[in-house]
Design an enzyme around this catalytic site. Structure first.
Site, PDB file in Angstrom:
ATOM      1  N   PHE A 248       0.819  -1.221   0.000  1.00 38.39           N
ATOM      2  CA  PHE A 248       0.000   0.000   0.000  1.00 38.39           C
ATOM      3  C   PHE A 248       0.846   1.263   0.000  1.00 38.39           C
ATOM      4  CE2 PHE A 248      -2.203  -3.332   2.515  1.00 38.39           C
ATOM      5  CZ  PHE A 248      -3.133  -3.691   1.559  1.00 38.39           C
ATOM      6  N   GLY A 476       0.506  -8.712  -3.950  1.00 35.64           N
ATOM      7  CA  GLY A 476      -0.712  -9.384  -3.518  1.00 35.64           C
ATOM      8  C   GLY A 476      -1.877  -8.929  -4.381  1.00 35.64           C
ATOM      9  N   THR A 477      -1.526  -8.153  -5.426  1.00 37.54           N
ATOM     10  CA  THR A 477      -2.520  -7.502  -6.272  1.00 37.54           C
ATOM     11  C   THR A 477      -3.046  -8.394  -7.386  1.00 37.54           C
ATOM     12  OG1 THR A 477      -0.635  -6.742  -7.509  1.00 37.54           O
ATOM     13  CG2 THR A 477      -1.585  -5.191  -5.938  1.00 37.54           C
ATOM     14  N   ARG A 638      -8.962  -1.060 -20.400  1.00 33.66           N
ATOM     15  CA  ARG A 638      -9.186  -2.504 -20.443  1.00 33.66           C
ATOM     16  C   ARG A 638      -8.839  -3.139 -19.100  1.00 33.66           C
ATOM     17  NH1 ARG A 638      -6.589  -7.371 -22.318  1.00 33.66           N
ATOM     18  NH2 ARG A 638      -8.265  -8.811 -22.854  1.00 33.66           N
ATOM     19  N   LYS A 643     -11.005 -11.258 -12.556  1.00 34.25           N
ATOM     20  CA  LYS A 643     -11.104 -11.606 -11.129  1.00 34.25           C
ATOM     21  C   LYS A 643     -10.153 -10.802 -10.238  1.00 34.25           C
ATOM     22  CE  LYS A 643     -12.058 -15.919  -9.560  1.00 34.25           C
ATOM     23  NZ  LYS A 643     -12.128 -17.413  -9.588  1.00 34.25           N
ATOM     24  N   GLN A 648      -9.073  -5.984  -6.667  1.00 31.23           N
ATOM     25  CA  GLN A 648      -8.398  -4.719  -6.363  1.00 31.23           C
ATOM     26  C   GLN A 648      -9.407  -3.641  -5.987  1.00 31.23           C
ATOM     27  OE1 GLN A 648      -4.862  -3.583  -6.283  1.00 31.23           O
ATOM     28  NE2 GLN A 648      -5.257  -5.636  -5.568  1.00 31.23           N
ATOM     29  N   GLY A 712      -4.554   0.759 -15.233  1.00 33.37           N
ATOM     30  CA  GLY A 712      -4.115   0.449 -13.860  1.00 33.37           C
ATOM     31  C   GLY A 712      -5.228   0.651 -12.851  1.00 33.37           C
ATOM     32  N   GLY A 714      -4.836  -0.278  -9.032  1.00 27.47           N
ATOM     33  CA  GLY A 714      -4.516  -0.538  -7.623  1.00 27.47           C
ATOM     34  C   GLY A 714      -5.045   0.496  -6.652  1.00 27.47           C
ATOM     35  N   GLU A 715      -5.159   1.727  -7.096  1.00 29.99           N
ATOM     36  CA  GLU A 715      -5.451   2.797  -6.148  1.00 29.99           C
ATOM     37  C   GLU A 715      -6.826   3.436  -6.301  1.00 29.99           C
ATOM     38  OE1 GLU A 715      -1.311   4.869  -5.314  1.00 29.99           O
ATOM     39  OE2 GLU A 715      -1.331   3.620  -7.096  1.00 29.99           O
TER      40      GLU A 715
HETATM   41 MO1  MOS Z   1       1.256   3.228  -4.082  1.00 31.56          MO
HETATM   42  S1  MOS Z   1       0.763   4.445  -2.510  1.00 31.56           S
HETATM   43  O1  MOS Z   1       1.712   4.353  -5.271  1.00 31.56           O
HETATM   44  O2  MOS Z   1       2.533   2.365  -3.466  1.00 31.56           O
END
Ligand code: MOS
Length: 749
Positions: A248, A476-477, A638, A643, A648, A712, A714-715
């Site tokens: 994170f 873990g993503t 895309r 899954k 995420q 992307g 993740g955030e």
């Molecule tokens: Mo993420 S906060 O850009 O590792």
């Protein structure tokens, strides 16, 4: 839901799933390194002062102890003396300016003041309890108010302008005929708390070769930074990290424990493992700075924004610069307004240095802005979704260039439909489920798309299998799975026959796993290497009289189907990878791609979008907030594999519910030490706090951004969700809590 086949890649199970559930996935500190000994830290329990004496005699004579490292005897590596001066985004960040144990100064509570190295972990921990440190304490600066005179307004955060503006906000903000709002929103310190604590095993071979097994988001960055620190050749520093148990952002930069492990291993002459204790994860690997953000908005009576001002006050430490770009990453990108003003004010205090934490800047910034928009919607008596559509930004509000592929309108529409938003009664406190107050709130979410440098190596074998390598990461993503999928598609090799290898500095360059850039950046490097591989096969085939491609030009040839290259318009002129390699007598071929960091595109902006819709239920007598439903719709280009991508977003929403209702690192006002430095007192959501979360994806592959079409993921999920919860709480209760987390006491008062 019906998957949108245009944007949704196949729903792959995680390729690393079996390794993880059977315990065979080796995390950094789990590697068995022969002769490895253990380190345990001694930390300062005061926030500012000078060390006057360290009595380590008892510790040194305790069983198993090899060394007590202090500022008096620790090595003093000096990066400035390194010949390798060039430092770019590709070279890793030292988060603290100061090396650990470099002098007798204490800058924050929790700072490492000694490190005990012993044969076993227990011996090191016991001996650490025997070290006596004496200080000449000084009065620390712990709050924004106390640090007022040291406040700074940084112009830049790395390359980003953190004080962007457009037009003049003052006339509209002073215009009494407009509908105006000025409110301050605050967020507390939050700590990342990955399940895997940070840790390093450092092993030297002589004085010039160093191997570290290190929990990190950036193996190449750690390699570069350690090479600079010890003046070593890059190839003599190896960094190994095949799995990460959550990060994170707290494993993005290089922290003191990584340097301490390498320093200690140098001193004791055997490998040293330093696994950061959970308590020190609250002081020694960063946190999200608390924020105080004042939003001033002015709009016409039909809801058109005329001015937006976003002033953020955040903290940094005396030993590191940190700017949480709240306004620059929210108010400066989200809505059309003729005047926008963003200011960031940073206060240095005697608290450890803040760092990247999932959507640094965007997450607190979008929270404040999206609450302010909600408040404005009530002042205007306009539906919150309608208000956002009224101020929809087709172009980037500051850069005034179009977004490459923005589908936020569809996200609002689908989210509202799935949630049943049209059945919402606008009046706060007007919806009930028997005794419970019901609130419905929504918010926009957003996160930019970043591109970095990357390289990849592909090895194709005559047996039809392939291996692709890049020094990238899976936090873990689901990155292993996404890169296996991209490799399979791009190379034209079945998913089951692709092995993707990452997490080692020996592999071609991979960027930091941060800024949600990995899928797009490494995906582009895989796209490149696939093209090179097809060309290498074409060269073999065109030289081979037995090939249907004999004597053609390699540059006319490309992949025409999985496992086959040929002429695009002539199905008879093609050849299979296996046949080409077999006839050439080759067991395998290998090629390598290399992408430089791309120039900034000045004609287009790249940004992901989405919308959260949230329901809360609250007992009016005991106002605990229960989130009962969330619908989240994301436009991220895309989706490489459905899954892990959905997971995420689920994770981002869960973390955002934690931000809204639970999470807070509380500090002792006298010592500046976190009072909640464990997972019992630092509250994160549990299963009982989390409802069904309904995730959808809309949009189109963003090929203007990269050949993978993916921006992307993740955030983005964490941005906006705290606002959606806070807005739902207001709708349920009529009480506006502007200070996170929304705990029952704040609703009672
Ligand atoms: Mo993420 S906060 O850009 O590792």
């Amino acid at each position: 839901m019906t998957p949108n086949t245009e944007i949704l890649g196949p729903a792959r199970n995680r390729v690393d799933g079996p390794l993880k559930v059977t315990g065979r996935a080796k995390y950094a500190v789990e590697f068995e390194v022969p002769r490895c000994v253990h380190a345990w830290p001694v930390v300062s329990n005061l926030a500012k002062g000078t060390i006057t004496a360290i009595d380590s005699k008892a510790a040194e004579s305790a069983p198993g102890v090899l060394k007590v490292l202090t500022h008096q005897n620790a090595p003093k590596p000096d990066e400035a003396k390194s010949k390798k001066k060039e430092v770019t985004r590709a070279s890793g960040i030292r988060i603290e300016d100061r090396n650990p144990l470099s002098d007798d100064q204490v800058h924050y509570a929790g700072q490492y003041v000694a490190l005990v190295v012993a044969q076993t972990l227990e011996q090191a921990r016991y001996a650490a309890s025997l070290v006596r440190v004496s200080y000449a304490p000084e009065k620390p600066t712990l709050t924004m108010a106390e640090a007022a005179e040291q406040a700074q307004e940084p112009k830049k955060n790395q390359e980003e302008n953190v004080q962007p503006k457009k037009g003049d906000v003052n006339p509209a903000l002073a215009n009494q005929s407009l509908v105006r709002l000025r409110e301050t929103y605050s967020t507390p310190t939050e700590t990342h708390n990955p399940i895997e604590m940070s840790g390093t095993i450092a092993a030297w071979e002589g004085d010039d070769k160093l191997t570290v097994w290190n929990a990190t988001q950036f193996v190449k960055g750690v390699q570069s930074l350690l090479a600079r620190t010890y003046d070593l050749d890059l190839e003599n520093v190896r960094v190994i990290c095949p799995f990460v148990g959550g990060a994170f952002g707290c494993k993005g930069a290089v922290w003191p424990h990584e340097l301490l492990a390498t320093m200690a291993a140098k001193v004791v002459g055997v490998p040293v493992k330093f696994h950061v204790p959970r308590k020190e994860m609250f002081t020694a690997t960063g946190h999200r700075t608390p924020t105080s953000q004042t939003l001033a908005l002015a709009a016409t009576h039909d809801g058109k924004l005329q001015a937006m001002q976003h002033v953020s006050q955040t903290l940094t430490s005396p030993v590191g610069e940190w700017t949480e770009s709240c306004g620059a990453r929210s108010t400066a990108v989200m809505y059309a307004s003729p005047a926008i003003r963003v200011e960031e004010i940073v206060y240095p205090v005697n608290v450890a240095t803040p760092t990247f934490m999932r959507a640094p800047g965007e997450c607190p910034g979008v929270y404040a802005l999206e609450c302010a928009l909600d408040e404005l919607s009530y002042l205007l008596q306009i539906d919150p979704v309608e208000l956002r559509l009224t101020n929809y930004a087709d172009n980037h509000p500051i850069k005034d260039v179009p977004f490459s592929a923005k589908h936020l309108k569809e996200a609002y529409q689908l989210g509202a439909e799935k949630f049943g938003w049209s059945k919402r009664s606008a009046q706060p406190g007007s919806m009930r489920d028997s005794e419970l107050l019901v609130g419905w709130g929504m918010a926009t979410c957003t996160y930019p798309a970043h591109k970095m440098a990357a390289a990849a190596k592909a090895i194709l074998r005559a047996d039809g299998s392939a291996t692709v390598q890049c020094a990238t990461h899976d936090l873990g993503t689901g990155a292993y799975t996404a890169f296996t999928q991209i490799s399979s598609e791009q190379l034209g090799v079945p998913f089951e026959k692709v092995t993707f290898e990452l997490g080692k500095s020996d592999y071609p360059f991979g960027p930091v796993a941060g800024g949600s850039n990995s899928t797009g950046t490494v995906g582009t490097a895989i796209h490149e290497v696939a093209g090179l591989l097809h060309q290498a096969l074409a060269v073999l085939a065109t030289k081979d009289p037995k090939s249907p491609l004999h004597n053609l030009q390699p540059n006319e040839i490309a992949m025409v189907a999985p496992g086959r290259i040929g002429l695009k318009n002539d199905p008879l002129k093609s050849d299979s990878y296996a046949d080409i390699l077999q006839r050439a007598g080759k067991e395998s071929i290998a090629v390598e791609s290399k992408l430089e960091e791309p120039e900034e595109n000045e004609k287009m902006a790249f940004q992901s979008w989405g919308a959260h819709f949230c329901e809360v239920k609250i007992d009016p007598l005991l106002p605990r907030v229960q989130v009962t439903r969330v619908v989240t719709v994301i436009d991220c280009g895309r989706v490489v594999t459905y899954k892990p991508a959905r997971s995420q977003i689920l994770g981002g929403v869960v973390m955002g519910i934690g931000m809204a209702l639970h999470e807070e690192t509380a500090y002792d006002p006298h010592t500046g030490l976190p009072a909640t430095a464990n997972l019992a007192d630092y509250h994160v959501p549990t299963n009982a706090d989390i409802p069904q979360i309904d995730v959808h994806f809309v949009g189109e592959p963003d090929f203007a951004f990269n050949p993978i079409g993916a921006r992307g993921i993740g955030e983005i999920g964490i941005t906006g969700i705290a606002a959606a919860v806070a807005n739902a709480v207001y709708h349920a209760t009529g009480k506006r809590v502007r200070d996170l987390p929304i705990t029952p006491d704040k609703l009672l008062s």
